[in-house]
Design a protein around this motif. Structure first.
Motif, PDB file in Angstrom:
ATOM      1  N   LYS A  56       0.835  -1.187   0.000  1.00  0.00           N
ATOM      2  CA  LYS A  56       0.000   0.000   0.000  1.00  0.00           C
ATOM      3  C   LYS A  56       0.879   1.249   0.000  1.00  0.00           C
ATOM      4  CE  LYS A  56      -4.196  -1.739   2.231  1.00  0.00           C
ATOM      5  NZ  LYS A  56      -5.139  -1.558   3.373  1.00  0.00           N
ATOM      6  N   VAL A  57       0.571   2.136  -0.927  1.00  0.00           N
ATOM      7  CA  VAL A  57       1.307   3.396  -1.022  1.00  0.00           C
ATOM      8  C   VAL A  57       0.335   4.531  -0.729  1.00  0.00           C
ATOM      9  CG1 VAL A  57       2.546   4.952  -2.556  1.00  0.00           C
ATOM     10  CG2 VAL A  57       2.958   2.491  -2.686  1.00  0.00           C
ATOM     11  N   VAL A  58       0.624   5.307   0.288  1.00  0.00           N
ATOM     12  CA  VAL A  58      -0.261   6.392   0.703  1.00  0.00           C
ATOM     13  C   VAL A  58       0.357   7.726   0.286  1.00  0.00           C
ATOM     14  CG1 VAL A  58      -1.464   7.480   2.630  1.00  0.00           C
ATOM     15  CG2 VAL A  58      -1.024   5.006   2.665  1.00  0.00           C
ATOM     16  N   SER A  59      -0.377   8.489  -0.508  1.00  0.00           N
ATOM     17  CA  SER A  59       0.125   9.785  -0.957  1.00  0.00           C
ATOM     18  C   SER A  59      -0.311  10.873   0.025  1.00  0.00           C
ATOM     19  CB  SER A  59      -0.417  10.114  -2.352  1.00  0.00           C
ATOM     20  OG  SER A  59      -1.830  10.279  -2.314  1.00  0.00           O
ATOM     21  N   GLU A  60       0.375  11.996  -0.004  1.00  0.00           N
ATOM     22  CA  GLU A  60       0.096  13.079   0.931  1.00  0.00           C
ATOM     23  C   GLU A  60      -1.275  13.698   0.704  1.00  0.00           C
ATOM     24  OE1 GLU A  60       3.149  15.992   1.010  1.00  0.00           O
ATOM     25  OE2 GLU A  60       4.740  14.582   1.581  1.00  0.00           O
ATOM     26  N   ASP A  61      -1.852  13.537  -0.479  1.00  0.00           N
ATOM     27  CA  ASP A  61      -3.174  14.117  -0.726  1.00  0.00           C
ATOM     28  C   ASP A  61      -4.304  13.100  -0.533  1.00  0.00           C
ATOM     29  OD1 ASP A  61      -2.375  12.692  -2.957  1.00  0.00           O
ATOM     30  OD2 ASP A  61      -3.235  14.101  -4.405  1.00  0.00           O
ATOM     31  N   GLY A  62      -4.011  11.997   0.163  1.00  0.00           N
ATOM     32  CA  GLY A  62      -5.085  11.131   0.629  1.00  0.00           C
ATOM     33  C   GLY A  62      -5.408   9.902  -0.187  1.00  0.00           C
ATOM     34  N   TYR A  63      -4.654   9.639  -1.257  1.00  0.00           N
ATOM     35  CA  TYR A  63      -4.917   8.454  -2.074  1.00  0.00           C
ATOM     36  C   TYR A  63      -4.065   7.280  -1.603  1.00  0.00           C
ATOM     37  CZ  TYR A  63      -7.473  11.368  -5.396  1.00  0.00           C
ATOM     38  OH  TYR A  63      -8.390  12.205  -5.987  1.00  0.00           O
ATOM     39  N   THR A  64      -4.685   6.111  -1.543  1.00  0.00           N
ATOM     40  CA  THR A  64      -3.957   4.885  -1.195  1.00  0.00           C
ATOM     41  C   THR A  64      -4.009   3.950  -2.396  1.00  0.00           C
ATOM     42  OG1 THR A  64      -4.512   5.051   1.150  1.00  0.00           O
ATOM     43  CG2 THR A  64      -3.826   2.893   0.336  1.00  0.00           C
ATOM     44  N   SER A  65      -2.863   3.699  -2.994  1.00  0.00           N
ATOM     45  CA  SER A  65      -2.779   2.845  -4.188  1.00  0.00           C
ATOM     46  C   SER A  65      -2.023   1.564  -3.861  1.00  0.00           C
ATOM     47  CB  SER A  65      -2.059   3.592  -5.321  1.00  0.00           C
ATOM     48  OG  SER A  65      -2.768   4.745  -5.697  1.00  0.00           O
ATOM     49  N   LEU A  66      -2.400   0.496  -4.538  1.00  0.00           N
ATOM     50  CA  LEU A  66      -1.682  -0.758  -4.416  1.00  0.00           C
ATOM     51  C   LEU A  66      -0.623  -0.844  -5.504  1.00  0.00           C
ATOM     52  CD1 LEU A  66      -4.594  -3.313  -3.815  1.00  0.00           C
ATOM     53  CD2 LEU A  66      -3.212  -2.117  -2.117  1.00  0.00           C
ATOM     54  N   ILE A  67       0.574  -1.241  -5.144  1.00  0.00           N
ATOM     55  CA  ILE A  67       1.591  -1.549  -6.145  1.00  0.00           C
ATOM     56  C   ILE A  67       2.009  -3.003  -5.938  1.00  0.00           C
ATOM     57  CG2 ILE A  67       2.378   0.834  -6.316  1.00  0.00           C
ATOM     58  CD1 ILE A  67       4.832   0.075  -4.664  1.00  0.00           C
ATOM     59  N   PHE A  68       2.444  -3.631  -7.003  1.00  0.00           N
ATOM     60  CA  PHE A  68       2.724  -5.062  -6.968  1.00  0.00           C
ATOM     61  C   PHE A  68       4.191  -5.345  -7.290  1.00  0.00           C
ATOM     62  CE2 PHE A  68      -1.734  -4.615  -8.565  1.00  0.00           C
ATOM     63  CZ  PHE A  68      -2.347  -4.951  -7.358  1.00  0.00           C
ATOM     64  N   ARG A  69       4.686  -6.412  -6.664  1.00  0.00           N
ATOM     65  CA  ARG A  69       6.080  -6.817  -6.846  1.00  0.00           C
ATOM     66  C   ARG A  69       6.104  -8.247  -7.371  1.00  0.00           C
ATOM     67  NH1 ARG A  69      10.427  -6.705  -1.809  1.00  0.00           N
ATOM     68  NH2 ARG A  69      12.370  -6.666  -3.046  1.00  0.00           N
TER      69      ARG A  69
END
Length: 425
Positions: A76-89
């Motif tokens: 989970k990647v949380v940006s300073e403007d409130g969006y939480t995105s999933l990134i995959f490895r």
């Protein structure tokens, strides 16, 4: 009459029984068949002996990763403007706990998500890089379907009112920080973008050059979309669309309905779907018919209208700049009437640009302009395929993620470039 009807029904029963029971090496009936080597076979794919099951059709990125023999790490990647995105490895199935390779992050274009790097199975760039020993990370932008917000639902207007500047300022650095933290390899990450992904990479690297050098070893741009040049047809389409869409926050939402529609359309009218690919890419000659339904499983997804408008704005003005809110709003937001420029001269990282001569969104002169403005002393640009002038093999916009010849025409040279970006000793 009754006997003849009974006889016909008996014959039909026998035929249907044969269709369901004959071994697969002969004539089979599989409703789930979703890949065919010829377009003409799609309308009869349910009982064609040549069509087969492609598990990547309608699969998520994690499912594709697992189906192709790897483990999937999810972060989970949380940006300073409130969006939480999933990134995959992309992880090997047998993790021996040893040292992983140099990290590479792949960032996608418009109306696709991280599946753009996995949907072709073994031919996909994510798996080619993993086999080459790299530590592969797949980014998802905030309109990718893998993102939530702390305040807004995806059905809310405000969820979609976000610009490319926001993604470059908040999301890209949050992704890089996560990768650097997890790998402990800050400074050696390679950023590879396609189309919009290249724009975001250059926005970030020019706006935050010191931070970019802290995290990144270099940038590779596939179909670099910084400066655009449309054909006459696309000029008309984009002008009209930019006017109509200004009051609409998102294009193609919810995209699940579009996916279902295209699966039906492409099954029954596959040539129509090929025309759409041609229109979107500039060329369809390198598209493998087997990939049709898999491609329309990952495209077209939802798109923030402000992203579309900003890309068109950059084309219309010829300036690589931030979002234009209008004179009054610009003064409030930027302190000036015109949107600030992104200065590519600030980019000091090694940069490699790959473009196609059949790309309907850019020309050699626009790629050359990007190249000349980049401030790095280590930079090159190439037309794909490199050193081959055969008109039939020149890449279009989406051939960078869909060409049947992608391994021979792109990956071999791409891997050579990546070797130049090995971590500094």
């Amino acid at each position: 009459m009754g006997e003849r009807t009974t006889e016909n029904m008996s014959l039909m029963f026998v035929l249907v029984t044969l269709l369901y029971s004959t071994p697969t090496s002969c004539f089979t009936f599989h409703k789930e068949n979703n890949a065919c080597p010829r377009l003409l076979e799609y309308p009869v794919k349910a009982f064609s002996p040549h069509c087969y099951v492609n598990p990547n059709v309608l699969s998520s990125t994690p499912e594709m990763i697992k189906q192709n023999g790897y483990k999937c790490g999810t972060y989970k990647v949380v940006s300073e403007d409130g969006y939480t995105s999933l990134i995959f490895r992309v992880l090997p199935q047998e993790d021996d706990g040893g040292e992983k390779g140099q990290p590479i992050v792949l960032d996608h274009g418009v109306q696709v998500n991280s599946a753009a790097w996995t949907w072709m199975g073994n031919r996909s760039l994510a798996f080619v890089l993993a086999r080459a020993g790299y530590d592969v990370w797949l980014a998802n932008q905030r309109d990718s379907g893998y993102t939530t917000h702390i305040k807004y639902k995806t059905s809310d207007y405000r969820f979609w009112t976000t610009t490319l500047d926001d993604v470059a300022s908040y999301e890209v650095p949050a992704i890089l920080k996560t990768i650097a933290s997890e790998t402990n390899k800050s400074g050696s990450i390679i950023y590879i973008g396609h189309s919009r992904g290249t724009v975001l990479g250059f926005m970030y690297a020019s706006e935050y050059p010191d931070e970019a050098q802290k995290y990144l070893r270099g940038v590779v741009a596939l179909a670099p979309a910084v400066y655009l040049e449309f054909s006459f047809f696309f000029k008309i389409v984009f002008y009209v669309a930019a006017i109509i869409l200004r009051k609409i926050p998102v294009i193609n939402y919810p995209d699940i309905l579009t996916k279902k529609f295209y699966q039906i359309l492409c099954t029954n009218l596959p040539h129509v779907c090929m025309l759409i690919i041609y229109a979107a890419s500039g060329s369809a000659s390198q598209f493998l018919p087997d990939d049709l339904l898999a491609f329309y499983s990952i495209f077209p997804l939802s798109l923030s209208t402000m992203h579309f408008i900003q890309l068109f704005q950059i084309y219309r003005t010829g300036r690589f700049q931030k979002y234009d809110y209008g004179k009054k709003q610009n003064i409030l937001k930027y302190g000036q009437a015109e949107p600030p420029l992104y200065h590519l001269s600030n980019v000091k990282l090694p940069v490699y640009l790959f473009y196609g001569k059949r790309d309907v969104y850019m020309k050699k002169k626009t790629v050359k302009r990007t190249f000349e403005e980049i401030g790095s002393s280590e930079k090159e640009y190439f037309s794909v395929p490199i050193g081959n002038d055969d008109p039939k093999l020149q890449f279009g916009h989406n051939d960078f993620i869909s060409s049947r010849y992608i391994e021979e025409l792109l990956y071999q040279d791409l891997l050579k470039v990546l070797n130049k970006l090995k971590p500094k000793e």
